[in-house]
Design an enzyme around this catalytic site. Structure first.
Site, PDB file in Angstrom:
ATOM      1  CD  GLU A 103      -6.018  -4.692  -2.972  1.00 47.44           C
ATOM      2  OE1 GLU A 103      -5.477  -3.653  -2.567  1.00 47.44           O
ATOM      3  OE2 GLU A 103      -5.404  -5.758  -3.181  1.00 47.44           O
TER       4      GLU A 103
ATOM      5  CB  SER B  92      -0.953  -0.049   1.205  1.00 44.88           C
ATOM      6  OG  SER B  92      -2.002   0.874   1.067  1.00 44.88           O
TER       7      SER B  92
ATOM      8  CG  HIS C 271      -5.644  -2.662   0.732  1.00 41.89           C
ATOM      9  ND1 HIS C 271      -4.902  -2.413  -0.404  1.00 41.89           N
ATOM     10  CD2 HIS C 271      -5.119  -1.847   1.692  1.00 41.89           C
ATOM     11  CE1 HIS C 271      -4.001  -1.490  -0.155  1.00 41.89           C
ATOM     12  NE2 HIS C 271      -4.100  -1.132   1.114  1.00 41.89           N
TER      13      HIS C 271
END
Length: 312
Positions: free
Chosen positions: A246, A157, A276
């Site tokens: 996602e 991320s 995610h």
């Protein structure tokens, strides 16, 4: 503690309310961090994991290894390491939240994994985290003695975006090209607004709050902040993993297309039915563990390529 294999529907039912409560734009950042650290206790370490606390680039860090002392020494002598940058929107996440994931990478790559506690927004906006990651990599080279091309950068991320930005800075300013980039659902352009309101883990309002906190008073066009807009030529082999559900899926698809257009060697995996950074729950969900194993194999091969002599 042994791994278990929760059915995906069960795991999703369990995780959805946890993430909706914890990653909430109305909740103070410090409380979000505390709740995530508490929740990380459900993510066990593989047996035989060794965690050594240290400072790296002036910041707290952990050196995570697997196996006996002799095995560890052999791995270090080979000169391979992974510098892992955790996710959390640049505002949350810690050594604790990603210790289990990093430990599994250490076991499956056979390399030492360093996890960096880089400074978080909003207390320390851009470029604080990028500066910390740069200094950590340079210390691994200049003080610890690793070759730059035997250190892989990995992250999830925001940590994936930070890994990309760090690689770009290392190449441009220091002439150091890392061995590889291992990116789990990388957030490579915080300027881009998600097309949907939320996925199982993150919501549009929370991600916008993170983007604003990280930017602070900075320039949103700076490629260090949005590395998708930066130089993609000359990057090392890169593996991108993302689930089709996602919010970041479209951004990851675009990023991979841009990498390929720039001539980078890219491996891209799109899962279906995870969420995610499900790799955080690798000890609990078998498909997440399988994805993490694929990432570890990619990193191991990039850090310690098999020579013709090794093949006989």
């Amino acid at each position: 503690m042994r791994d278990i294999n929760l059915p995906l529907p069960v795991a999703r039912v369990v995780l959805r309310p946890i993430y909706r409560v914890t990653l909430n734009e109305r909740m103070p950042w410090r409380l979000q961090r505390l709740l995530l650290d508490i929740g990380s206790r459900a993510q066990p370490l593989p047996a035989g994991t060794r965690v050594h606390k240290l400072r790296l680039g002036g910041r707290p860090a952990e050196r995570i290894t697997a196996g006996s002392e002799s095995q560890r020494g052999a791995a270090d002598a080979a000169g391979g390491a992974v510098l892992y940058l955790h996710g959390g929107g640049y505002a949350v996440g810690s050594l604790a939240t990603h210790r289990s994931l990093a430990a599994r990478l250490a076991h499956e790559t056979g390399c030492t994994v360093y996890v960096l506690d880089y400074r978080l927004a909003p207390e320390h906006p851009f470029p604080a985290g990028l500066d910390d990651a740069e200094m950590a990599f340079l210390e691994l080279v200049e003080s610890v003695g690793y070759r730059p091309d035997r250190i892989a950068l990995a992250g999830d991320s925001a940590g994936g975006g930070l890994s990309l930005a760090t690689a770009q800075r290392l190449i441009a300013q220091h002439g150091h090209t890392p061995a590889a980039l291992g990116l789990i659902a990388p957030w490579t352009d915080p300027n881009r607004i998600p097309e949907r309101d939320r996925d199982l883990v993150i919501s549009k309002p929370w991600s916008r709050a993170c983007a604003a906190a990280y930017l602070g008073g900075g320039d949103s066009t700076d490629p260090g902040y949005a590395p998708l807009t930066g130089e993609l030529h000359g990057l090392p082999p890169t593996y991108v993993q993302v689930d089709k559900s996602e919010l970041l899926h479209t951004q990851c698809v675009d990023f991979v297309a841009d990498l390929r257009a720039a001539g980078a060697h890219v491996r891209f995996t799109e899962t279906q039915g995870l969420w995610h950074v499900a790799q955080l729950q690798a000890a609990l969900v078998a498909p997440a563990a399988a994805a993490l194993t694929e990432l570890a194999e990619f990193l191991r091969e990039a850090i310690q390529p098999v020579s013709k002599r090794d093949l006989g």
